[in-house]
Structure formats: structure tokens, C-alpha cells
Design an enzyme around this catalytic site. Structure first.
Site, short mmCIF file in Angstrom:
data_model
loop_
_atom_site.label_atom_id
_atom_site.label_comp_id
_atom_site.label_asym_id
_atom_site.label_seq_id
_atom_site.Cartn_x
_atom_site.Cartn_y
_atom_site.Cartn_z
N TYR A 7 1.11 5.37 0.17
CA TYR A 7 0.33 6.51 0.67
C TYR A 7 1.07 7.83 0.48
O TYR A 7 0.55 8.90 0.83
CB TYR A 7 -0.01 6.31 2.16
CG TYR A 7 1.22 6.11 3.02
CD1 TYR A 7 1.80 4.85 3.17
CD2 TYR A 7 1.83 7.19 3.65
CE1 TYR A 7 2.94 4.67 3.94
CE2 TYR A 7 2.97 7.02 4.43
CZ TYR A 7 3.53 5.76 4.56
OH TYR A 7 4.66 5.59 5.31
N GLY A 8 2.28 7.77 -0.05
CA GLY A 8 3.08 8.98 -0.27
C GLY A 8 3.41 9.08 -1.76
O GLY A 8 2.52 8.99 -2.61
N SER A 9 4.70 9.22 -2.04
CA SER A 9 5.08 9.37 -3.45
C SER A 9 4.72 8.14 -4.27
O SER A 9 4.58 8.23 -5.49
CB SER A 9 6.59 9.65 -3.57
OG SER A 9 7.32 8.58 -3.03
N GLU A 42 14.12 3.25 1.29
CA GLU A 42 13.46 3.80 2.49
C GLU A 42 14.23 3.49 3.76
O GLU A 42 13.65 3.42 4.84
CB GLU A 42 12.03 3.24 2.57
CG GLU A 42 11.19 3.49 1.35
CD GLU A 42 11.03 4.97 1.01
OE1 GLU A 42 11.27 5.82 1.89
OE2 GLU A 42 10.68 5.28 -0.14
N PHE A 68 0.84 -1.20 0.00
CA PHE A 68 0.00 0.00 0.00
C PHE A 68 0.88 1.25 0.00
O PHE A 68 1.70 1.45 0.90
CB PHE A 68 -0.92 0.01 1.23
CG PHE A 68 -1.78 1.23 1.33
CD1 PHE A 68 -2.91 1.36 0.52
CD2 PHE A 68 -1.47 2.26 2.20
CE1 PHE A 68 -3.70 2.50 0.58
CE2 PHE A 68 -2.25 3.39 2.28
CZ PHE A 68 -3.38 3.52 1.47
C1 BEZ Z 1 4.72 5.59 0.06
O1 BEZ Z 1 4.86 6.43 -0.79
O2 BEZ Z 1 3.67 5.06 0.24
C2 BEZ Z 1 5.85 5.21 0.91
C3 BEZ Z 1 6.13 6.00 1.97
C4 BEZ Z 1 7.19 5.66 2.76
C5 BEZ Z 1 7.95 4.55 2.50
C6 BEZ Z 1 7.63 3.75 1.43
C7 BEZ Z 1 6.57 4.08 0.65
#
Ligand code: BEZ
Length: 194
Positions: free
Chosen positions: A26-28, A99, A24
Site C-alpha cells: 500500500y506504500g512504495s 521494514e 498486499f
Molecule cells: C508497502 O509499501 O506496502 C509497505 C509499507 C510498509 C512496510 C512494508 C510494505
């Protein structure tokens, strides 16, 4: 917690034997996936809120001027909208490295738009990690983001890209949109001053 989460994530072997796993984003990840995927679907998770509470000195900022990127905060009853990617477990090597500045894998239920669900993975940065910055007023977060830039680009582009992607999904996020509003105000003030 150590700055580098790679070894802790390698020890999370829950999905290693699976042919494919839902991740899932939720950010980039909502608007930019730099890895191969089998399928992607809009989705949400329950009990979590997205917050610009994680510092970034390796992607959207520097050690001298850290940026802010999103993490997930436990929030009973809340939902967080994003994009789910069906990937093969090998992709975790890439994500664990990308990450490594504080994000840990965690398994959670992912709910798709047709109300079906699957157990999958999120990456979260908790307050125990050294880069965690925690809460601040949205206006102050916007000010910090406006000034930050790192190897992955301007912190402002990350925020604006996320806000656009959420609108394209038809999803509200009061925290993200309020920071975006403050950033646009700052940009307007700076343009007037030029
Ligand atoms: C993301 O974009 O969902 C994400 C955020 C932090 C770490 C890995 C993915």
C-alpha cells in the site's frame, strides 16, 4: 515495543509452510518491488486507511530529521487500494529486514479486482512502535516531507511516487493527494523565492 521488529516477525510462522503467499502493498510497494515475485495484481483491503503517520529515520529521513512514510490505521468500512504480490515465504526475510523500523506482519483478506479474495499479509506500524509519529495536519506533514531525505532517497519522491502510482491504478486517496497538493504549493513558493 523494541525498535527492531525482525524477531517478532520471525515468530509469525503462519505462512512459512506455504509454497506462495499474497503480500498486499500500500506504500512504495505499489510502484517499486525490490524482490522477486510470481505475479502481481491490483487489489484492496477493507477496514484500513493509509496514513503518513510512521516516522522514517532509516529510509526517507534521518534520526535528526525523520521523514514520514505510510502505515495502515484501522478504519471501519474504509477500503485501501494497492498492489498484491504473490511471493515465496523466503522473501519475508528481505522485507522483515527492510521494514525493521516498526513494521509487523499481519494476516488479512486481500480482495482482487475480479472480486476473488485470498488470505495474505500486510506490514503495519502501530502506535506502539517507537518511530510512530501519529496524526498531524496534511500541511504540516507536507512540510516535514519536503525537508526529509534518507538513504533510500528524498521523502518527497516517495510521496509523489505513491500519488502517481495511485492515479495510474485509478484510485483516490484524499489524505495522500492533499499532502501532495501542499507539497506542490511549498515547491511553488520556494521556486518563486529563488
Ligand atoms: C508497502 O509499501 O506496502 C509497505 C509499507 C510498509 C512496510 C512494508 C510494505
Amino acid at each position: 515495543m523494541s525498535d527492531n521488529t525482525i524477531s517478532r516477525n520471525k515468530a509469525m510462522t503462519k505462512f512459512d509452510q506455504h509454497d506462495s503467499v499474497w503480500l498486499f502493498g500500500y506504500g512504495s510497494l505499489i510502484f517499486k518491488a525490490d524482490f522477486p515475485f510470481i505475479e502481481r495484481r491490483p487489489a484492496h483491503i477493507v477496514g484500513w486507511s493509509r496514513r503518513f503517520w510512521q516516522g522514517s529515520h532509516d529510509h526517507r529521513g534521518t534520526v535528526q530529521a525523520p521523514g514520514r512514510v505510510v502505515t495502515l490505521i484501522q478504519d471501519e468500512g474504509a477500503t485501501c487500494a494497492g498492489m498484491a504480490y504473490l511471493i515465496t515465504p523466503e522473501v519475508f526475510d528481505h522485507l522483515d529486514y527492510r521494514e525493521k523500523n516498526g513494521y509487523l506482519r499481519l494476516s488479512t483478506d486481500i480482495i482482487f479486482e475480479d472480486h476473488s479474495s485470498a488470505e495474505g499479509l500486510i506490514y503495519i506500524a502501530t502506535e506502539e512502535n517507537a518511530a510512530f509519529l501519529g496524526p498531524a495536519p496534511e500541511r504540516d506533514i507536507a512540510r516535514q516531507i519536503a525537508k526529509a531525505e534518507g538513504p533510500s532517497g528524498r521523502n518527497a519522491d516517495y510521496l509523489l511516487g505513491l500519488a502517481v502510482a495511485l492515479r495510474e491504478l485509478g484510485k483516490e486517496d484524499a489524505h495522500v493527494f492533499e499532502i501532495e497538493r501542499h507539497l506542490q504549493l511549498l515547491n511553488a513558493i520556494n521556486q518563486d523565492a529563488e
